[in-house]
Design a protein around this motif. Structure first.
Motif: not given
Length: 98
Positions: A36-49
């Motif tokens: 339905q949609g992306v609710t959060s996006l954050a950089p992580a150590d190995e890529g993205w969360e």
């Protein structure tokens, strides 16, 4: 003169918008459910969360649908590292205390 793609920040590294799209697509492939949609996006150590919301169970009326929130971790190239369902809740009650 060649211009750099707006989808990638540098060679082999996903830009934020592309990371969100890749995570949503991977979740759809894994669960068979349409994001339905992306609710959060954050950089992580190995890529993205990335957190993605899906309709877990369609009901009539749609205000009775059951939604779920999934956490997906992908690396800088868009490969799946991990995924899990973190919440399941009735539509309209996503922000209430658990």
């Amino acid at each position: 003169m060649a211009s750099e793609s707006s989808d990638t920040s540098k060679e082999g590294t996903l830009a934020p918008m592309e990371a969100a799209q890749v995570a949503a697509r991977l979740l759809a492939e894994l669960t068979g459910k349409e994001p339905q949609g992306v609710t959060s996006l954050a950089p992580a150590d190995e890529g993205w969360e990335v957190e993605v919301e899906v309709v877990e169970d369609h009901r009539v009326p749609s205000s009775a649908d059951i939604l779920s929130l999934y956490e997906i971790q992908i690396d800088q190239e868009g490969n799946l590292l991990s995924w899990r369902r973190t919440r399941r809740y009735p539509r309209g009650r996503g922000d209430e205390a658990q």
